[in-house]
Design a protein around this motif. Structure first.
Motif, PDB file in Angstrom:
ATOM      1  N   LYS A   1       8.452  -8.076 -12.840  1.00 13.17           N
ATOM      2  CA  LYS A   1       7.235  -7.587 -13.488  1.00 13.17           C
ATOM      3  C   LYS A   1       6.451  -8.734 -14.115  1.00 13.17           C
ATOM      4  O   LYS A   1       7.018  -9.695 -14.588  1.00 13.17           O
ATOM      5  CB  LYS A   1       7.607  -6.554 -14.566  1.00 13.17           C
ATOM      6  N   HIS A   2       5.126  -8.574 -14.096  1.00 12.93           N
ATOM      7  CA  HIS A   2       4.246  -9.631 -14.587  1.00 12.93           C
ATOM      8  C   HIS A   2       4.673 -10.096 -15.983  1.00 12.93           C
ATOM      9  O   HIS A   2       4.854  -9.297 -16.885  1.00 12.93           O
ATOM     10  CB  HIS A   2       2.811  -9.111 -14.638  1.00 12.93           C
TER      11      HIS A   2
ATOM     12  N   LEU B   1     -14.432   1.231  -0.153  1.00  7.17           N
ATOM     13  CA  LEU B   1     -13.906   0.383   0.908  1.00  7.17           C
ATOM     14  C   LEU B   1     -12.826   1.111   1.692  1.00  7.17           C
ATOM     15  O   LEU B   1     -12.465   0.716   2.787  1.00  7.17           O
ATOM     16  CB  LEU B   1     -13.317  -0.905   0.323  1.00  7.17           C
TER      17      LEU B   1
ATOM     18  N   PRO C   1      -8.022  -2.950  -1.930  1.00  6.51           N
ATOM     19  CA  PRO C   1      -8.933  -4.024  -2.318  1.00  6.51           C
ATOM     20  C   PRO C   1      -9.045  -4.100  -3.841  1.00  6.51           C
ATOM     21  O   PRO C   1      -9.125  -3.076  -4.514  1.00  6.51           O
ATOM     22  CB  PRO C   1     -10.269  -3.606  -1.700  1.00  6.51           C
ATOM     23  N   GLY C   2      -9.047  -5.290  -4.363  1.00  8.39           N
ATOM     24  CA  GLY C   2      -9.214  -5.493  -5.787  1.00  8.39           C
ATOM     25  C   GLY C   2      -7.937  -5.311  -6.580  1.00  8.39           C
ATOM     26  O   GLY C   2      -7.920  -5.477  -7.789  1.00  8.39           O
ATOM     27  N   LEU C   3      -6.854  -4.915  -5.910  1.00 10.18           N
ATOM     28  CA  LEU C   3      -5.616  -4.711  -6.647  1.00 10.18           C
ATOM     29  C   LEU C   3      -4.467  -5.355  -5.875  1.00 10.18           C
ATOM     30  O   LEU C   3      -4.055  -6.466  -6.160  1.00 10.18           O
ATOM     31  CB  LEU C   3      -5.390  -3.214  -6.855  1.00 10.18           C
TER      32      LEU C   3
ATOM     33  N   VAL D   1     -13.490   0.738  -5.632  1.00  2.00           N
ATOM     34  CA  VAL D   1     -12.627   0.466  -4.486  1.00  2.00           C
ATOM     35  C   VAL D   1     -12.659   1.583  -3.453  1.00  2.00           C
ATOM     36  O   VAL D   1     -12.596   1.353  -2.249  1.00  2.00           O
ATOM     37  CB  VAL D   1     -11.180   0.243  -4.978  1.00  2.00           C
TER      38      VAL D   1
ATOM     39  N   ARG E   1       6.188  -6.993  -4.876  1.00  2.94           N
ATOM     40  CA  ARG E   1       7.605  -6.837  -4.485  1.00  2.94           C
ATOM     41  C   ARG E   1       7.778  -6.975  -2.984  1.00  2.94           C
ATOM     42  O   ARG E   1       8.787  -7.492  -2.521  1.00  2.94           O
ATOM     43  CB  ARG E   1       8.089  -5.456  -4.891  1.00  2.94           C
TER      44      ARG E   1
ATOM     45  N   VAL F   1      -1.455 -13.671   5.898  1.00  6.20           N
ATOM     46  CA  VAL F   1      -2.201 -13.777   7.147  1.00  6.20           C
ATOM     47  C   VAL F   1      -2.890 -12.459   7.455  1.00  6.20           C
ATOM     48  O   VAL F   1      -4.035 -12.412   7.892  1.00  6.20           O
ATOM     49  CB  VAL F   1      -1.252 -14.147   8.315  1.00  6.20           C
ATOM     50  N   GLU F   2      -2.179 -11.363   7.217  1.00 11.15           N
ATOM     51  CA  GLU F   2      -2.772 -10.052   7.454  1.00 11.15           C
ATOM     52  C   GLU F   2      -2.457  -9.169   6.262  1.00 11.15           C
ATOM     53  O   GLU F   2      -1.309  -9.058   5.852  1.00 11.15           O
ATOM     54  CB  GLU F   2      -2.187  -9.428   8.719  1.00 11.15           C
TER      55      GLU F   2
ATOM     56  N   THR G   1       2.394  -4.257  -8.587  1.00 13.52           N
ATOM     57  CA  THR G   1       3.829  -4.504  -8.495  1.00 13.52           C
ATOM     58  C   THR G   1       4.368  -4.224  -7.095  1.00 13.52           C
ATOM     59  O   THR G   1       5.182  -4.974  -6.579  1.00 13.52           O
ATOM     60  CB  THR G   1       4.566  -3.623  -9.518  1.00 13.52           C
ATOM     61  N   VAL G   2       3.871  -3.135  -6.484  1.00  8.94           N
ATOM     62  CA  VAL G   2       4.418  -2.751  -5.178  1.00  8.94           C
ATOM     63  C   VAL G   2       4.155  -3.837  -4.143  1.00  8.94           C
ATOM     64  O   VAL G   2       5.056  -4.253  -3.402  1.00  8.94           O
ATOM     65  CB  VAL G   2       3.809  -1.407  -4.727  1.00  8.94           C
TER      66      VAL G   2
ATOM     67  N   PHE H   1       9.732   0.948 -11.558  1.00  9.32           N
ATOM     68  CA  PHE H   1       9.623  -0.504 -11.407  1.00  9.32           C
ATOM     69  C   PHE H   1      10.743  -1.262 -12.113  1.00  9.32           C
ATOM     70  O   PHE H   1      11.027  -2.395 -11.782  1.00  9.32           O
ATOM     71  CB  PHE H   1       8.258  -0.985 -11.893  1.00  9.32           C
ATOM     72  N   ASP H   2      11.370  -0.661 -13.127  1.00 11.51           N
ATOM     73  CA  ASP H   2      12.416  -1.386 -13.833  1.00 11.51           C
ATOM     74  C   ASP H   2      13.755  -0.658 -13.812  1.00 11.51           C
ATOM     75  O   ASP H   2      14.746  -1.164 -14.328  1.00 11.51           O
ATOM     76  CB  ASP H   2      12.018  -1.604 -15.308  1.00 11.51           C
TER      77      ASP H   2
ATOM     78  N   TYR I   1       2.166  -1.738   0.267  1.00 15.34           N
ATOM     79  CA  TYR I   1       1.757  -0.444  -0.273  1.00 15.34           C
ATOM     80  C   TYR I   1       0.978   0.348   0.763  1.00 15.34           C
ATOM     81  O   TYR I   1       1.197   1.538   0.950  1.00 15.34           O
ATOM     82  CB  TYR I   1       0.918  -0.676  -1.527  1.00 15.34           C
TER      83      TYR I   1
END
Lengths: 223, 211, 348
Positions: A174-175, B184, A136-138, B181, A195, A130-131, A191-192, C195-196, A107
């Motif tokens: 999707k989750h 950051l 952040p947080g998502l 967020v 994927r 690794v990178e 999701t992005v 997404f779908d 993303y």
């Protein structure tokens, strides 16, 4: 009046710059010499640490690259910069698994990850980011979320009949909608990024699993 | 050139050379210099500290060396000489960080190499080290460097506490805390710097009024 | 003694007939927004109402406080700040935590408006500044959408709404599962498409029976309210015309290239915040260009960017960034499209 009268002679300027450059050069070389060994140690430690986290019990690793003819060859020296996979062996010297690195646009930026692959069971057994520069947080949960990482405990990466690609395309869904062993359950709300990991694994598995399976005997023996 | 430095009668240890940089002439909050690393690598306290320490090292070393050679360098080539000296110490610090910790090195990314173009350093070389004796130049570098660290920590602290709910990696607020967020991300750097500059200017104006 | 000369009031042009004050225009915009706000409350219940009240309240309080702090007397009276509050609440998910709504409202007015010098000086639409801040600060809360017409929507809050300040909102999956009726899902039509790959019935889109931000439900209702403003000449009709037109054209082109991947023009027009943005936010008088030619460029630019972000970007929706970019470009557009003053200079 000569406008250049107050300029010092060029020879003096050049000599001065040469002396300063020489001095700077000496400082740089000294710093390089003293830090060379610790830097190499650090880099090796990081790579070993990543491999050990993916394949516990790893003790030795060999980097294999591809020859133009499609054969594999052992890479000596630093394998970075050449396409390669790592064959990892345990203390007894038997093949513990394969590790390869891959990258994919996420993303925010390129995501780099390492995958562990079990050539006997034809399964992906681990993933490590690794990178990662995702939100952040998502998006960056793809590196830490236990539920997401559990996808890669035994992910189906069987070869197809012909042996030139995967039997089932690996993809993130999707989750909460994962149905098959070759699907990745995405992180909810990311999701992005999820994927991107799916694409990264699909592409790199397509690339490496046929090669590894074709040369599995050689890789097992480590030569 | 070493002789110059030791017998310079003006080279008395001067408190102002050190203290100015900390607060009154703070490179970030008052002079608004070096904003590029200030915005880029202050998303955590540890990054801010590492960047600040690296800059402090380069600032002190280059100030000392430039002050030592100041009487030998004609003004026509002074900028080239200064950049050469600064780049040397940046290269040194680059190696040292890589040797100390690859993780920190990766977190700071290209911004270590970009210390070369940090205008605080060239600014101090030109404005101070090139016309002051070694001792005072070193002090000036130290003061400005520490002032820079203070500023980076002010930003890094706010950004890490709000953006991640942690300080130096230790969680402060418990698991239910909602991280902002934004702080950051790059825009958070601009917001935080803007808020600090606002506070500094308000404080300065109030002081002028009462004085 | 000569009789006193009759008093003649001399004024320079323009000689306008209608007496239109800022406050009057703003009042009409509020009237036009009320049905949209009412629809939001009808679709999403008291959570949307609480969000609207909070946003408007904090916006008004912030403007009041900051204009007094600057020693200028309160400027709340012109009513523009109420619009900012309503628009902000309409662009947020209906169950958005109220404390975050309050933060967004403060940022909208403080950073988006007062910092620039108040009404008339803001470079960007203030409500969208607040929304962009929230999007960057709380990316997961702002994508937590809930289904429309939920059970008990007039008697209970969506659980995330009442999150205590500085805490994370609870996950909504369980609540959505028990509260939703029929097949209404929590995902917005744009998310479902991105997404779908699932399209939504255009009829449902037009009516508004789809998940989304509180105010981006019924495209038809929003367009009607917007047209009221255009008819009363409270907003420049060229802006929504250009924006919707260029968005339609751009998505037509994308759809022709790859119908499976890119949605058709009707879906583009009716989904997401495009209608609300085109009629009520892009038309912000301060942040849009003034020359007629410039207005066309401005509108088409925003429509195009919206479609580009939706079709090619990582986010499902792009109206907010499109309008903010359009706002940013409007001074440049103005300067390039300046008409030649008669008698001055030659043709370029």
């Amino acid at each position: 009046m000569n406008p250049r009268a107050d300029l010092p002679p060029s020879g003096r300027l050049i000599r001065l710059m040469a002396v300063v450059s020489l001095l700077c050069g000496v400082i740089i070389v000294a710093a390089h010499k003293t830090t060379l060994e610790p830097i190499r140690r650090n880099q090796a430690a990081i790579s070993r640490e990543n491999v050990a986290l993916l394949l516990p019990g790893a003790s030795r690793q060999i980097a294999y690259g591809l020859t133009p003819a499609g054969e594999i060859e052992i890479l000596t020296g630093d394998p970075a910069g050449r396409e390669h996979f790592l064959a990892v062996y345990d203390q007894a010297g038997s093949l513990r698994g394969i590790v390869w690195e891959a990258a994919e646009r996420g993303y925010a930026d390129l995501i780099r990850g390492m995958f562990a692959y079990d050539p006997e069971g034809q399964k992906v057994t681990g993933f490590r980011a690794v990178e990662l520069k995702e939100t952040p947080g998502l998006g960056d949960k793809i590196g830490t979320d236990p539920g997401f990482l559990a996808n890669f405990r035994a992910l189906d990466a069987r070869l197809n009949q012909v042996g030139d690609g995967l039997a089932n395309a690996i993809r993130a869904v999707k989750h909460g909608t994962k149905k098959n062993e070759w699907e990745i359950d995405a992180v909810s709300g990311a999701t992005v990024s999820s994927r991107a990991v799916g694409r990264m694994l699909d592409r790199s598995a397509r690339r490496w699993t046929p090669v590894i399976q074709r040369h599995l005997d050689r890789v097992r023996k480590g030569h | 050139m070493h002789v110059h430095a030791t017998i310079d009668p003006q080279d008395t240890v001067n408190q102002d050379a050190f203290l100015d940089g900390l607060w009154k002439q703070n490179p970030v909050f008052v002079q608004v210099l070096g904003t590029c690393p200030t915005l880029a690598v202050t998303n955590s306290v540890s990054n801010a500290l590492a960047m600040g320490a690296a800059t402090l090292f380069v600032l002190v070393c280059s100030n000392v060396l430039i002050s030592l050679v100041r009487k030998l360098v004609p003004k026509q080539v002074r900028i080239a000489t200064y950049i050469l000296i600064i780049a040397t110490f940046v290269t040194v610090v680059d190696y040292v960080i890589k040797a100390a910790s690859i993780t920190v090195y990766k977190a700071l990314g290209p911004f270590i190499a970009l210390i070369v173009v940090n205008c605080i350093i060239l600014g101090r070389a030109e404005a101070y080290a090139s016309r002051n004796p070694v001792g005072r130049s070193a002090l000036d570098g130290l003061g400005m460097g520490i002032g820079f660290i203070i500023a980076l920590l002010c930003l890094g602290g706010v950004r890490e506490i709000l953006g991640a709910g942690t300080f130096l990696g230790y969680p402060l607020f418990g698991p239910g805390y909602q991280p902002w967020v934004l702080f950051l991300l790059p825009p958070g750097g601009f917001f935080t710097l803007g808020a600090w500059l606002l506070a500094f200017n308000a404080w300065k104006r109030r002081k002028e009024k009462t004085a | 003694m000569p009789a006193a000369a009759p008093e003649v009031e001399l004024r320079s042009s323009p000689h306008l007939h209608t007496r239109r004050s800022v406050a009057m225009i703003m009042r009409h915009v509020i009237y036009a927004l009320l049905p949209v706000a009412a629809a939001a409350v009808w679709f999403f219940g008291i959570s949307a109402l609480a969000s609207l009240v909070t946003a408007v309240g904090v916006c008004v309080a912030t403007e009041n406080f900051l204009s007094r702090l600057a020693g200028r007397g309160s400027t709340v009276g012109d009513g523009s700040v109420v619009i900012t509050g309503i628009l902000l609440a309409l662009t947020l998910p209906p169950g958005f935590p109220l404390w975050m709504t309050a933060v967004g409202a403060f940022v909208s007015v403080a950073l988006g408006k007062m910092l620039f010098g108040g009404l008339g000086a803001n470079a960007f639409n203030p409500a969208l500044v607040g929304r962009a801040f929230l999007q960057a600060a709380f990316p997961s809360a702002i994508t937590a959408y809930t289904p429309v017409l939920a059970r008990n929507r007039f008697s209970e809050f969506i659980p995330a709404t009442l999150t205590p300040p500085f805490l994370q909102p609870p996950p909504l999956d369980r609540w959505i599962a028990q509260a939703r009726v029929d097949a209404f899902s929590g995902a917005t039509p744009l998310m479902q498409w991105k997404f779908d790959g699932a399209a939504t019935d255009p009829f449902a889109l037009g009516l508004g029976a789809v998940a989304g931000s509180a105010g981006e439900t019924s495209a038809v209702l929003i367009a009607l309210c917007g047209c009221y403003l255009l008819v009363r000449k409270m907003a420049d009709w060229r802006i929504p015309a250009a924006m919707l037109g260029s968005a339609a054209l751009a998505s037509l082109a994308f759809h022709a290239m790859n119908p499976a991947r890119y949605p058709d023009a009707l879906f583009t027009l009716l989904s997401g915040g495009l209608m609300l943005g085109a009629f009520f936010m892009a038309t912000d008088m301060v942040a849009s260009p003034v020359t007629p030619r410039g207005v066309w460029i401005y509108g088409s630019l925003m429509g195009l960017i919206t479609v580009l972000i939706r079709n090619l970007g990582g986010l499902p929706e792009g109206v907010m960034y499109a309008i903010l970019l359009g706002n940013a470009a409007s001074p440049i557009i103005d300067s390039v499209t300046q008409p030649r003053v008669y008698g001055h200079g030659g043709r370029k």
